[in-house]
Design an enzyme around this catalytic site. Structure first.
Site, PDB file in Angstrom:
ATOM      1  N   ASP A  90       1.063  -0.965  -0.119  1.00  0.00           N
ATOM      2  CA  ASP A  90      -0.054  -0.126  -0.094  1.00  0.00           C
ATOM      3  C   ASP A  90       0.456   1.181  -0.134  1.00  0.00           C
ATOM      4  O   ASP A  90       0.252   2.160  -0.051  1.00  0.00           O
ATOM      5  CB  ASP A  90      -0.934  -0.153   1.679  1.00  0.00           C
ATOM      6  CG  ASP A  90      -1.693   1.498   1.813  1.00  0.00           C
ATOM      7  OD1 ASP A  90      -2.526   1.409  -0.042  1.00  0.00           O
ATOM      8  OD2 ASP A  90      -2.616   1.772   2.053  1.00  0.00           O
ATOM      9  N   SER A 146      -6.925   5.775   0.197  1.00  0.00           N
ATOM     10  CA  SER A 146      -6.711   4.755  -0.956  1.00  0.00           C
ATOM     11  C   SER A 146      -8.270   4.200  -0.547  1.00  0.00           C
ATOM     12  O   SER A 146      -9.284   3.951   0.310  1.00  0.00           O
ATOM     13  CB  SER A 146      -6.527   3.324  -0.681  1.00  0.00           C
ATOM     14  OG  SER A 146      -4.794   3.592  -0.108  1.00  0.00           O
ATOM     15  N   GLN A 192      -5.413  -1.110  -6.798  1.00  0.00           N
ATOM     16  CA  GLN A 192      -5.777  -0.748  -6.160  1.00  0.00           C
ATOM     17  C   GLN A 192      -6.709   0.838  -6.726  1.00  0.00           C
ATOM     18  O   GLN A 192      -5.502   1.135  -7.678  1.00  0.00           O
ATOM     19  CB  GLN A 192      -4.780  -0.166  -4.770  1.00  0.00           C
ATOM     20  CG  GLN A 192      -5.315   1.318  -3.667  1.00  0.00           C
ATOM     21  CD  GLN A 192      -4.330   1.618  -2.738  1.00  0.00           C
ATOM     22  OE1 GLN A 192      -4.572   2.553  -3.086  1.00  0.00           O
ATOM     23  NE2 GLN A 192      -4.037   0.496  -1.983  1.00  0.00           N
TER      24      GLN A 192
END
Length: 339
Positions: free
Chosen positions: A229, A253, A303
Site C-alpha cells: 500500500d 485508498s 488499488q
C-alpha cells in the site's frame, strides 16, 4: 531516456535521530501480533484486537489494517492452507489512537479452499471489509509468469527514504525516513518533494524489511500486504506531474486487491513494478507486480484511490504555495549537505 538519481553531493549521510526506533521492523512485528478477544456475543464469530503505533497524521495506514485483517483471518485457517487472494474495501479512516477489532466470519471450508470475511471496526463502526481465500497445496498443471523488467538498478545502488527525507525537519518526513518498517528505494527519483520531470504512468521501487522476520509464511504474506500500500498510487501522480507535498491535494485508498502467486520472503529485496491504466472522476487506478530479485513473480496488486485536486482560485494558490515549499525544502537540503 530513463530518469536517473542525481549524483551524490559531498557530505555525510543523514544521522539517525535519537528519537527514531533502532529497528523500525519491530513495529511491524508488534502490529501483527494480534490479541484474541471475546467472541462476538450474537454470532459467536472469533474476534481479535490490534493496535496502531504512533502516526504523525493521526490516521491508520491502510496497509496496516489490511495486514492485520489478513493476520486475523489466518488465525482461523489450518496452517496447510495458504492465502491466494484478498479483496478489501476501505470504508472509513482509522483513528491511530484507538484499538481495532477484527471479526472473522467463516464463509466456506471446502475440500481445497477456505474463504473468510473480516470486518475491522473502531467504536462499532466499520473501517475495512476484507474477503480472503486460502488454498491447500496443489500440483502446478499450468505455470507461467510475466518477465521482470530488465536493466533495473540494484537496490544497493539507490538512495533510501532516509537519504531523501532524513534532513527535512517535518514530522511526516521524519516518520517516513526513520520509522517505517520497510526500506523503500525508488528506481527513478522519488516524488516526495518534486514531481517527476517527465510524465509517465510507471513507478518502481525495491522494498524489504530492515531486519529478518521469523520463518512463518503467513507472517511474510501479511508483511508484503502491508508494504503493497506504500506507493501504488504514485504512477497516477507521476503521470500528472504531482508530488506528495502538493498543497490542497486529498488522497485516500478506496479498495485493494492482491493475488499471491508464489512464496517469497518480505525480508529479502522485492521489486514492485507499478502502472496506472486510468484516472478519472477523482479516482486513480494503480496496478503492480512484485518480483523476487531473481525475477520470480510472487504477487499482483490492484488499488483504486481517491485523488482530489484543488480547482479554480484554490488551484492557483496551491501552485504558488507548492513552488514556495519546494524552493524552501531544496534550500534546506543544500544547506544540510554543506555542513
Amino acid at each position: 531516456m530513463p530518469q536517473r538519481h542525481p549524483a551524490p553531493r559531498p557530505g555525510r549521510a543523514p544521522a539517525r535521530p535519537a528519537s527514531a526506533p533502532k529497528d523500525p521492523t519491530d513495529m511491524l512485528r508488534g502490529i501483527l501480533e494480534l490479541n484474541r478477544a471475546d467472541a462476538d456475543p450474537l454470532t459467536g464469530q472469533p474476534r481479535f484486537t490490534g493496535t496502531t503505533p504512533r502516526q504523525a497524521h493521526g490516521r491508520v495506514f491502510g496497509g496496516q489494517v489490511l495486514a492485520q485483517a489478513l493476520a486475523a483471518a489466518s488465525r482461523t485457517i489450518s496452517a496447510d492452507r495458504a492465502v491466494h487472494s484478498i479483496h478489501g474495501y476501505f470504508i472509513r479512516p482509522g483513528d491511530a489512537l484507538q484499538p481495532i477489532t477484527f471479526t472473522v466470519e467463516t464463509l466456506r471450508d471446502g475440500r481445497s479452499f477456505s474463504v473468510r470475511r473480516v470486518l475491522a471496526t473502531q467504536n462499532e463502526k466499520a473501517i475495512l471489509a476484507l474477503t480472503c481465500s486460502f488454498q491447500e497445496p496443489a500440483e502446478a498443471a499450468l505455470d507461467h509468469q510475466v518477465a521482470m523488467p530488465e536493466g533495473v538498478p540494484a537496490p544497493e545502488e539507490l538512495p533510501s527514504t532516509a537519504d531523501v527525507l532524513g534532513r527535512i525537519n517535518h514530522p511526516i518526513a521524519q516518520e517516513w525516513a526513520w520509522a517505517r518498517p520497510f526500506d523503500i528505494r525508488h528506481v527513478t527519483p522519488a516524488i516526495y518533494v518534486d514531481p517527476a520531470p517527465e510524465a509517465e504512468n510507471r513507478n518502481m521501487v525495491w522494498m524489504k524489511t530492515f531486519t529478518p522476520l521469523a520463518d512463518d509464511p503467513a507472517l511474510h504474506v501479511a508483511a508484503l500486504t502491508y508494504a503493497s500500500d506504500y506507493t501504488l498510487l504514485e504512477p497516477v501522480l507521476r503521470q500528472h506531474g504531482v508530488a506528495w507535498i502538493q498543497p490542497g491535494m486529498s488522497v485516500a485508498s478506496l479498495d485493494h486487491a492482491m493475488w499471491f502467486h508464489r512464496p517469497a520472503r518480505a525480508d529479502e529485496w522485492l521489486l514492485y513494478v507499478q502502472h496506472s491504466p486510468s484516472a478519472q472522476g477523482a479516482r486513480g487506478l494503480g496496478t503492480g507486480s512484485v518480483f523476487t530479485r531473481d525475477g520470480t513473480l510472487v504477487a499482483t496488486v490492484a488499488q483504486e484511490g481517491m485523488i482530489r485536486m484543488p480547482e479554480g482560485a484554490a488551484a492557483r494558490r496551491a501552485r504558488l504555495q507548492g513552488a514556495a515549499q519546494r524552493f524552501a525544502l531544496r534550500t534546506v537540503l543544500r544547506r544540510s549537505w554543506r555542513r
